[in-house]
Design an enzyme around this catalytic site. Structure first.
Site, PDB file in Angstrom:
ATOM      1  N   ARG A   1       0.870  -1.186   0.000  1.00 39.15           N
ATOM      2  CA  ARG A   1       0.000   0.000   0.000  1.00 39.15           C
ATOM      3  C   ARG A   1       0.900   1.227   0.000  1.00 39.15           C
ATOM      4  NH1 ARG A   1      -5.047   1.790   3.831  1.00 39.15           N
ATOM      5  NH2 ARG A   1      -6.014   0.298   2.430  1.00 39.15           N
TER       6      ARG A   1
ATOM      7  N   HIS B   1      -7.699   0.851  -5.998  1.00 36.54           N
ATOM      8  CA  HIS B   1      -7.884   0.065  -4.763  1.00 36.54           C
ATOM      9  C   HIS B   1      -8.706  -1.186  -5.115  1.00 36.54           C
ATOM     10  CE1 HIS B   1      -7.885  -0.929  -0.679  1.00 36.54           C
ATOM     11  NE2 HIS B   1      -8.723  -0.057  -0.169  1.00 36.54           N
TER      12      HIS B   1
ATOM     13  N   GLN C   1     -10.477  -3.648  -2.537  1.00 40.03           N
ATOM     14  CA  GLN C   1     -11.704  -3.110  -1.942  1.00 40.03           C
ATOM     15  C   GLN C   1     -12.908  -3.428  -2.840  1.00 40.03           C
ATOM     16  OE1 GLN C   1     -12.451  -1.266   1.030  1.00 40.03           O
ATOM     17  NE2 GLN C   1     -14.510  -1.751   0.312  1.00 40.03           N
TER      18      GLN C   1
ATOM     19  N   ASP D   1     -17.010   7.803  -0.766  1.00 45.27           N
ATOM     20  CA  ASP D   1     -15.718   7.638  -0.075  1.00 45.27           C
ATOM     21  C   ASP D   1     -15.374   9.002   0.516  1.00 45.27           C
ATOM     22  OD1 ASP D   1     -13.126   6.860   0.667  1.00 45.27           O
ATOM     23  OD2 ASP D   1     -12.317   7.006  -1.364  1.00 45.27           O
TER      24      ASP D   1
ATOM     25  N   CYS E   1     -16.269   2.350   1.278  1.00 47.14           N
ATOM     26  CA  CYS E   1     -15.104   1.510   1.562  1.00 47.14           C
ATOM     27  C   CYS E   1     -14.680   1.615   3.021  1.00 47.14           C
ATOM     28  CB  CYS E   1     -13.956   1.885   0.635  1.00 47.14           C
ATOM     29  SG  CYS E   1     -13.539   3.633   0.658  1.00 47.14           S
TER      30      CYS E   1
ATOM     31  N   ARG F   1     -13.754  -7.874   2.931  1.00 52.26           N
ATOM     32  CA  ARG F   1     -12.359  -7.576   2.546  1.00 52.26           C
ATOM     33  C   ARG F   1     -11.497  -8.809   2.818  1.00 52.26           C
ATOM     34  NH1 ARG F   1     -10.227  -2.711   2.414  1.00 52.26           N
ATOM     35  NH2 ARG F   1      -8.748  -3.815   1.125  1.00 52.26           N
TER      36      ARG F   1
HETATM   37  N1  NVA Z   1      -9.761   7.248  -1.076  1.00 54.79           N
HETATM   38  C1  NVA Z   1      -9.396   6.752   0.239  1.00 54.79           C
HETATM   39  C2  NVA Z   1      -9.683   5.301   0.352  1.00 54.79           C
HETATM   40  C3  NVA Z   1      -9.440   4.724   1.726  1.00 54.79           C
HETATM   41  C4  NVA Z   1      -9.733   3.271   1.808  1.00 54.79           C
HETATM   42  C5  NVA Z   1      -7.936   7.048   0.485  1.00 54.79           C
HETATM   43  O1  NVA Z   1      -7.131   6.836  -0.420  1.00 54.79           O
HETATM   44  O2  NVA Z   1      -7.610   7.519   1.571  1.00 54.79           O
HETATM   45  N1   CP Z   2     -11.170   0.413   3.057  1.00 57.22           N
HETATM   46  C1   CP Z   2      -9.889   0.350   3.440  1.00 57.22           C
HETATM   47  O1   CP Z   2      -8.976   0.128   2.652  1.00 57.22           O
HETATM   48  O2   CP Z   2      -9.683   0.573   4.765  1.00 57.22           O
HETATM   49  P1   CP Z   2      -8.294   0.714   5.497  1.00 57.22           P
HETATM   50  O3   CP Z   2      -7.675   2.016   5.048  1.00 57.22           O
HETATM   51  O4   CP Z   2      -8.622   0.708   6.960  1.00 57.22           O
HETATM   52  O5   CP Z   2      -7.410  -0.429   5.111  1.00 57.22           O
END
Ligand code: NVA
Ligand code: CP
Length: 333
Positions: free
Chosen positions: A108, A135, A138, A231, A272, A317
């Protein structure tokens, strides 16, 4: 269908409808086994996987860890401050090191090119745990949840409200296009996904028989929706200074009960997570005070009305990530 062994899971671009369906079926089997207490650690027992998180996480990290342990595997977690990646060692060298020790790597981080590079040099399967652009793990959980809710995916309609040009908007659009789900982005023009990703999604949608639409009117956007999705308005890695502009631009796209009523009567709300639906978080409280608001992308009322779906989605997930890891590491169903 060829085996998915040794494949990376970086973006939906690389997967066919048949392959994604296989992974969703496998996830459902794993979920069923887990609920019945049937162990499934015999095939991958003793394997080691690395979990690299350059951004924080609750769901994704826990899903990879629990799924790996259920499959009999060991995990090593590298937190945002705990690795040398990109600071003292290039991605290429890091990949070469980790590839010698681990059987698979989750990453990540920031740009998609980083996870692509990791995959290029690691020589073992690499799984995208979120980048700025995509992502995909997800969206696998989102689709699994839709199957549980509706019994099918084809011909359903997902409407994504808000910042549609980031990881969630892009991955949902591509995933829908691959699986024959109609996708609409409800957003101001400047928040529409990049043309290149829209064009690509349209080409996949043509094949799967779905539609891709971009709509600035929130009420028009949600018409006929089976799923209204949103989101956070500011994603990880974006500066705090951007909040004011996002709240101004995206408030008309907030998911409220009034908006939900414009979707199909059977529609569900999905997110998400994490979500700003109240002021019970540090950032939520700060923004609430600063801008005199009590929620952001979704109201507390909507969030609570669809809690079961939202937490099924979060649970899924783990089952979908398990299927992705298992299939790419050679688990035979
Ligand atoms: N768009 C958000 C998704 C988190 C799961 C981020 O990148 O922070
Ligand atoms: N939805 C998701 O990716 O959550 P986290 O950032 O907690 O992993």
């Amino acid at each position: 269908m060829d085996s998915l062994k040794n494949r990376n899971f970086l973006t939906f671009k690389d997967f066919s409808e048949e392959e994604l369906t296989y992974l969703l079926d496998l996830a459902a089997k794993f979920k069923d086994m887990k609920k019945k207490g049937i162990r499934h650690d015999h095939q991958l027992s003793g394997k080691n996987i690395a979990l690299i998180f350059e951004k924080t996480s609750t769901r994704t990290r826990c899903s990879f860890e629990v799924a790996a342990h259920d499959l009999g595997m060991h995990t090593t977690y590298l937190d945002p401050s705990g690795s040398q990646i990109g600071k003292k060692e290039s991605i290429e060298d890091t990949a070469s090191v980790l590839g010698r020790m681990f059987d698979g790597i989750e990453y990540r981080g920031y740009g998609q090119e980083l996870v692509e590079q990791l995959a290029k040099y690691a020589g073992v399967p690499v799984w995208n745990g979120l980048t700025n652009e995509y992502h995909p793990t997800q969206v696998m959980a989102d689709m699994m949840t839709m199957i549980e809710q509706f019994g099918d995916l084809k011909g359903r309609k997902i409407v994504y409200m808000g910042d549609a040009r980031y990881n969630m908007g892009n991955s949902l659009m591509l995933g829908c296009a691959k699986m024959g789900i109609d996708f609409t982005a409800g957003a101001p023009k400047q928040y529409f996904p990049a043309k290149e990703i829209v064009d690509l999604s349209m080409s996949f949608a043509k094949k799967s028989g779905s539609t891709i639409l971009l709509e600035t009117d929130p009420v028009k956007a949600v018409q006929g929706a089976d799923v209204v999705y949103t989101d956070v308005w500011v994603s990880m890695g974006e500066p705090d200074s951007i909040w004011e502009e996002r709240i101004r631009d995206l408030t008309p796209y907030k998911v409220t009960m009034d908006l939900m009523k414009k979707a199909k009567p059977t529609a569900v709300f999905m997110h998400c997570l994490p979500a700003f639906h109240d002021l019970k978080t540090k950032i939520g409280a700060q923004m609430g005070k600063k801008f005199n608001i009590k929620d952001m992308e979704v109201t507390d009322e909507v969030f609570n009305a669809y809690r079961t779906v939202l937490f099924d989605e979060a649970e899924n997930r783990m089952h979908t990530i398990k299927a992705i890891m298992a299939a790419t590491l050679g688990y035979e169903d």
